[in-house]
Scaffold this motif. Structure first.
Motif, mmCIF file in Angstrom:
data_model
loop_
_atom_site.group_PDB
_atom_site.id
_atom_site.type_symbol
_atom_site.label_atom_id
_atom_site.label_comp_id
_atom_site.label_asym_id
_atom_site.label_seq_id
_atom_site.Cartn_x
_atom_site.Cartn_y
_atom_site.Cartn_z
ATOM 1 N N VAL A 14 1.905 9.993 -7.122
ATOM 2 C CA VAL A 14 1.020 9.293 -8.048
ATOM 3 C C VAL A 14 1.792 8.680 -9.215
ATOM 4 C CG1 VAL A 14 -0.900 9.576 -9.667
ATOM 5 C CG2 VAL A 14 -0.981 10.683 -7.428
ATOM 6 N N ILE A 15 2.820 9.371 -9.698
ATOM 7 C CA ILE A 15 3.558 8.869 -10.863
ATOM 8 C C ILE A 15 4.281 7.561 -10.577
ATOM 9 C CG2 ILE A 15 3.862 11.131 -11.926
ATOM 10 C CD1 ILE A 15 6.736 11.126 -10.807
ATOM 11 N N TYR A 16 4.437 7.225 -9.302
ATOM 12 C CA TYR A 16 5.111 5.985 -8.934
ATOM 13 C C TYR A 16 4.129 4.904 -8.482
ATOM 14 C CZ TYR A 16 9.231 8.955 -9.109
ATOM 15 O OH TYR A 16 10.221 9.827 -9.525
ATOM 16 N N LYS A 17 2.837 5.160 -8.687
ATOM 17 C CA LYS A 17 1.812 4.184 -8.331
ATOM 18 C C LYS A 17 1.191 3.603 -9.595
ATOM 19 C CE LYS A 17 0.209 6.435 -4.032
ATOM 20 N NZ LYS A 17 -0.976 7.037 -3.380
ATOM 21 N N ALA A 78 -8.769 -6.675 -6.262
ATOM 22 C CA ALA A 78 -8.853 -6.744 -4.801
ATOM 23 C C ALA A 78 -7.506 -7.095 -4.182
ATOM 24 C CB ALA A 78 -9.913 -7.764 -4.393
ATOM 25 N N HIS A 79 -6.819 -8.043 -4.766
ATOM 26 C CA HIS A 79 -5.554 -8.482 -4.175
ATOM 27 C C HIS A 79 -4.429 -7.485 -4.430
ATOM 28 C CE1 HIS A 79 -6.450 -12.481 -2.487
ATOM 29 N NE2 HIS A 79 -7.484 -12.404 -3.311
ATOM 30 N N MET A 80 -4.446 -6.822 -5.571
ATOM 31 C CA MET A 80 -3.419 -5.796 -5.784
ATOM 32 C C MET A 80 -3.647 -4.595 -4.875
ATOM 33 S SD MET A 80 -2.345 -5.899 -9.822
ATOM 34 C CE MET A 80 -3.979 -5.887 -10.526
ATOM 35 N N ARG A 81 -4.895 -4.238 -4.615
ATOM 36 C CA ARG A 81 -5.170 -3.208 -3.615
ATOM 37 C C ARG A 81 -4.636 -3.643 -2.242
ATOM 38 N NH1 ARG A 81 -5.547 1.616 -5.731
ATOM 39 N NH2 ARG A 81 -7.488 2.096 -6.812
ATOM 40 N N HIS A 82 -4.869 -4.891 -1.911
ATOM 41 C CA HIS A 82 -4.374 -5.429 -0.636
ATOM 42 C C HIS A 82 -2.853 -5.372 -0.582
ATOM 43 C CE1 HIS A 82 -3.877 -7.859 2.878
ATOM 44 N NE2 HIS A 82 -3.515 -8.952 2.223
ATOM 45 N N HIS A 83 -2.194 -5.661 -1.693
ATOM 46 C CA HIS A 83 -0.731 -5.682 -1.712
ATOM 47 C C HIS A 83 -0.115 -4.289 -1.612
ATOM 48 C CE1 HIS A 83 -0.866 -9.821 -3.889
ATOM 49 N NE2 HIS A 83 -1.135 -9.910 -2.618
ATOM 50 N N GLU A 84 -0.889 -3.255 -1.947
ATOM 51 C CA GLU A 84 -0.388 -1.885 -1.770
ATOM 52 C C GLU A 84 -0.081 -1.600 -0.303
ATOM 53 O OE1 GLU A 84 -2.984 0.289 -5.333
ATOM 54 O OE2 GLU A 84 -3.534 0.546 -3.224
ATOM 55 N N ASP A 85 -0.904 -2.142 0.570
ATOM 56 C CA ASP A 85 -0.716 -1.961 2.018
ATOM 57 C C ASP A 85 -1.437 -3.095 2.712
ATOM 58 O OD1 ASP A 85 -0.523 -1.260 4.657
ATOM 59 O OD2 ASP A 85 -1.440 0.719 4.451
ATOM 60 N N THR A 86 -0.679 -4.134 3.059
ATOM 61 C CA THR A 86 -1.295 -5.349 3.611
ATOM 62 C C THR A 86 -1.896 -5.130 4.998
ATOM 63 O OG1 THR A 86 0.870 -6.077 4.444
ATOM 64 C CG2 THR A 86 0.193 -6.897 2.287
ATOM 65 N N SER A 87 -1.586 -3.984 5.619
ATOM 66 C CA SER A 87 -2.164 -3.692 6.939
ATOM 67 C C SER A 87 -3.502 -2.952 6.821
ATOM 68 C CB SER A 87 -1.186 -2.857 7.770
ATOM 69 O OG SER A 87 -0.970 -1.586 7.178
ATOM 70 N N ASN A 88 -3.919 -2.594 5.619
ATOM 71 C CA ASN A 88 -5.164 -1.872 5.402
ATOM 72 C C ASN A 88 -6.350 -2.825 5.533
ATOM 73 O OD1 ASN A 88 -7.503 -0.800 3.892
ATOM 74 N ND2 ASN A 88 -6.128 0.869 3.331
ATOM 75 N N GLY A 89 -7.151 -2.622 6.571
ATOM 76 C CA GLY A 89 -8.246 -3.536 6.861
ATOM 77 C C GLY A 89 -9.302 -3.589 5.779
ATOM 78 N N GLN A 90 -9.574 -2.452 5.148
ATOM 79 C CA GLN A 90 -10.584 -2.416 4.087
ATOM 80 C C GLN A 90 -10.191 -3.321 2.929
ATOM 81 O OE1 GLN A 90 -10.971 1.323 2.019
ATOM 82 N NE2 GLN A 90 -13.045 0.864 1.309
ATOM 83 N N TYR A 91 -8.904 -3.265 2.549
ATOM 84 C CA TYR A 91 -8.457 -4.068 1.420
ATOM 85 C C TYR A 91 -8.198 -5.521 1.806
ATOM 86 C CZ TYR A 91 -8.188 0.323 -1.115
ATOM 87 O OH TYR A 91 -8.511 1.513 -1.723
ATOM 88 N N GLN A 92 -7.904 -5.764 3.069
ATOM 89 C CA GLN A 92 -7.862 -7.154 3.547
ATOM 90 C C GLN A 92 -9.226 -7.798 3.329
ATOM 91 O OE1 GLN A 92 -6.575 -7.559 7.614
ATOM 92 N NE2 GLN A 92 -4.705 -6.365 7.302
ATOM 93 N N GLU A 345 5.169 4.437 -18.907
ATOM 94 C CA GLU A 345 4.630 5.790 -18.770
ATOM 95 C C GLU A 345 3.140 5.855 -18.452
ATOM 96 O OE1 GLU A 345 6.857 8.014 -18.649
ATOM 97 O OE2 GLU A 345 8.462 6.725 -19.417
ATOM 98 N N ASN A 346 2.446 4.741 -18.440
ATOM 99 C CA ASN A 346 0.983 4.806 -18.336
ATOM 100 C C ASN A 346 0.396 3.909 -17.251
ATOM 101 O OD1 ASN A 346 -0.047 6.669 -20.617
ATOM 102 N ND2 ASN A 346 1.490 5.411 -21.631
ATOM 103 N N GLY A 347 1.013 3.940 -16.098
ATOM 104 C CA GLY A 347 0.379 3.373 -14.911
ATOM 105 C C GLY A 347 0.391 1.870 -14.782
ATOM 106 N N TRP A 348 1.328 1.206 -15.448
ATOM 107 C CA TRP A 348 1.425 -0.245 -15.279
ATOM 108 C C TRP A 348 2.175 -0.615 -13.994
ATOM 109 C CZ3 TRP A 348 2.691 -3.379 -20.343
ATOM 110 C CH2 TRP A 348 1.822 -2.995 -21.375
ATOM 111 N N ILE A 349 3.030 0.274 -13.504
ATOM 112 C CA ILE A 349 4.040 -0.113 -12.515
ATOM 113 C C ILE A 349 3.832 0.602 -11.183
ATOM 114 C CG2 ILE A 349 6.516 -0.321 -12.070
ATOM 115 C CD1 ILE A 349 6.972 -0.088 -15.098
ATOM 116 N N ASP A 350 3.913 -0.149 -10.087
ATOM 117 C CA ASP A 350 3.954 0.401 -8.732
ATOM 118 C C ASP A 350 5.407 0.300 -8.263
ATOM 119 O OD1 ASP A 350 1.670 1.258 -6.769
ATOM 120 O OD2 ASP A 350 3.193 0.287 -5.538
ATOM 121 N N VAL A 351 6.073 1.424 -8.115
ATOM 122 C CA VAL A 351 7.537 1.451 -8.126
ATOM 123 C C VAL A 351 8.192 1.210 -6.773
ATOM 124 C CG1 VAL A 351 9.569 2.819 -8.753
ATOM 125 C CG2 VAL A 351 7.464 2.998 -10.113
ATOM 126 N N TYR A 352 7.855 2.032 -5.778
ATOM 127 C CA TYR A 352 8.657 2.070 -4.544
ATOM 128 C C TYR A 352 7.987 1.352 -3.377
ATOM 129 C CZ TYR A 352 11.587 5.561 -6.858
ATOM 130 O OH TYR A 352 12.442 6.212 -7.716
#
Length: 601
Positions: A14-17, A78-92, A345-352
């Motif tokens: 979670v700390i890297y999301k 919506a698009h940032m959720r999609h970018h977390e995992d572009t294969s995720n059909g729900q977020y597509q 430190e407060n959730g701005w960055i999706d790291v890996y």
């Protein structure tokens, strides 16, 4: 995070999301906002035909701002959720719904500009001098400027409805490039088989093992070669779309239509290409230095990113990168660093990187909420500079959003790369002060590579875009082979005799996402020049320059034309001087690099 196999999204700590919950706590909140926008849109028809009345116009523009801000939040989430995992059909599906909503908003509000631009001059004069509309005066004046290129109400409505189709080339390329395309496994420096990915490719190209670089290079372009005809069709469809819109809106060319909104003369674009051509001998000089330092008979394209010392390995973890970036940017003042640490430190960055995650890096977000940064971090110097770069974007948005109302907070694309690159220049200056000989060699090489990549390479991309658009505007049909021929010849020009230009590079056009945001990349080069000037001022002038940079640039958003904002902040991009200064810095870097190479001997 050092595993050879990519983690699934659910396996990332979670700390890297990033915390998209700061936009919407859950999908139900998103759905509520989505439905509310749809309901609010029903009000717009009541304004139609009545915009000559200042009070009606004021209510219409206020609602337009409110819906625009809400739609921005819905779309970004919506698009940032999609970018977390572009294969995720729900977020597509979520991102597609958000895209359709923006089209609907554009369609419903499409009457505003044509109705206003059709008003007689005396009515316009009344509106511009009405006290109740003073807040909107800048917007209205810009609309008057756009008047020759705004169509009738019916025509604007048709174009708004067509925007889903217009976005198809970019959407298709994104899905091919991030979700569907699979690369082979290659061997790393330890001989382990690892899956080649977009993010790992950059890391492998920095390998000190030439065989690793060569096989990664070949594997990357062999994969694109198999898709070249599909991607060529996608790219030329995007160019055709650009030509259609420029002609429908009565611009002389696609280039001029792309620059018109920022009020940038096309000569800024063409002069950049001509100036870079004049300074290509400096780039050739760098390649000769690199060839000499590596001790190779032939310098190949896969030799252009590796360190010049084979016995030096500079690992920088994400935590170390955050600490170093914060120290380097202390010259921008206590408040700037405080905001930077808030982002860390407060959730701005999706790291890996994870399976299906969008490649590359960006900063994005929505007005009223803190910005977000997407990374695909690797433990190296390049990723540390990427962190500094993207946080430059984020804090530019953060400062402008807090200083200005929604309508004027968004800075133009012409300004977008300045703050990010200023951060990189200040980080480089900080690192060089305390570097030992080996680190200094690495950093100077990296700095030279930044000039190569940001000024020379992006200008080459810009020249490719210009050639492709001009040829299609003249009625030529460009196949994959023709695109490859154009691209290969540009590589020959930009690399000179010191480099063996491997034939595989002719396919690189097929993997550049920025070609779907047309005539954007030149702004990296102009932005680099402005950033070089800002960094120089901050270092040499201290607090006075810092105050001017933050107050006149970072907090200026888009409240004036881009060139005027830069001029007020102390950098006149209407003059060739900032570009000349950038090349003077590049020449100084080459001088220092030569000196370090002599010391190493």
């Amino acid at each position: 995070m050092a595993s050879k196999q990519l983690a699934k999204r659910s396996e990332v700590e979670v700390i890297y999301k990033w915390q998209l919950e700061d936009l919407f706590a859950n999908l139900e909140e998103w759905e509520q906002e989505f439905r509310k926008i749809k309901q609010m849109l029903e009000t717009f028809p009541s304004f139609q035909g009545k915009l000559a009345d200042p009070q009606v116009l004021k209510r219409c523009l206020e609602l337009d701002d409110q819906i625009g801000q809400m739609t921005e939040r819905v779309y970004a989430y919506a698009h940032m959720r999609h970018h977390e995992d572009t294969s995720n059909g729900q977020y597509q599906a979520l991102s597609e719904r958000a895209t359709h909503l923006t089209v609907e908003v554009s369609n419903v509000t499409s009457f505003i500009s044509p109705e206003l631009t059709a008003l007689p001059d005396d009515v316009w004069d009344t509106l511009l001098h009405n006290e109740s509309l003073s807040f909107y005066k800048n917007s209205l004046e810009q609309l008057v400027r756009m008047k020759p290129h705004v169509l009738t109400e019916a025509e604007e409505a048709i174009l708004a409805q067509a925007s889903v189709m217009a976005n198809a080339p970019q959407t298709i390329f994104t899905m091919i490039n991030n979700a569907d395309m699979r690369f082979p496994e290659v061997k790393d420096e330890q001989g382990n088989e690892v899956e080649l990915t977009h993010s790992r490719y950059g890391h492998l190209m920095e390998s000190k093992d030439r065989n690793v670089r060569q096989q990664a290079f070949a594997a990357m372009y062999d994969t694109y070669r198999k898709q070249k005809n599909t991607i060529a069709t996608t790219l030329t469809s995007n160019v055709s779309k650009n030509i259609f819109y420029s002609r429908v809106r009565k611009y002389p060319s696609v280039l001029e239509s792309a620059l018109y909104g920022d009020n940038i003369p096309s000569t800024v674009y063409t002069n950049l290409i001509e100036t870079v051509h004049a300074y290509l001998p400096l780039l050739y000089r760098y390649f000769s230095l690199r060839k000499q330092a590596l001790g190779v008979d032939e310098l190949h394209l896969y030799d252009l990113y590796c360190p010049l010392q084979s016995d030096f390995d500079w690992k920088i973890t994400y935590e170390e990168a955050k600490h170093t970036v914060a120290k380097a940017l202390q010259v921008l003042g206590e408040d700037y660093v405080s905001q930077l640490r808030e982002g860390f430190e407060n959730g701005w960055i999706d790291v890996y990187e994870n399976v299906g995650k969008r490649s590359g890096a960006y900063s994005w977000g929505a007005y009223g909420t803190h910005p977000y940064v997407l990374l695909n971090h690797q433990d190296n110097v390049r990723s540390m500079f990427t962190l500094a770069h993207e946080m430059g974007h984020a804090l530019h948005s953060h400062y402008s959003d807090h200083a200005l109302p929604y309508r004027y907070a968004q800075y133009t694309i012409f300004l977008a790369e300045v703050a990010s690159t200023t951060n990189e220049a200040l980080l480089m200056e900080y690192l060089l002060k305390s570097a030992n000989v080996q680190q200094r060699l690495y950093l100077l090489t990296y700095y030279a590579d930044q000039f190569k990549s940001t000024v020379f390479r992006q200008t080459m991309f810009a020249e490719f875009e210009k050639i492709v658009h001009e040829r299609m505007e003249q009625g030529e049909a460009l196949t994959a082979d023709e695109l490859s021929k154009i691209y290969y010849e540009l590589n020959l020009l930009y690399h000179g005799d010191a480099v063996t230009v491997d034939r595989d590079i002719e396919l690189e056009w097929a993997r550049i996402p920025h070609f779907y945001t047309s005539f954007y990349v030149y702004k990296y080069a102009t932005g680099f020049s402005a950033a070089t000037a800002f960094a120089k001022q901050v270092i040499e002038q201290g607090q006075e320059a810092v105050d001017r940079y933050i107050q006149k640039f970072l907090q200026a958003g888009g409240k004036d034309y881009s060139i005027e904002i830069l001029k007020a902040a102390g950098v006149d991009m209407s003059s060739p001087e900032p570009i000349r200064q950038a090349f003077a810095v590049f020449e100084s870097v080459l001088d220092q690099l030569e000196e370090v190479l002599r010391e190493r001997k």
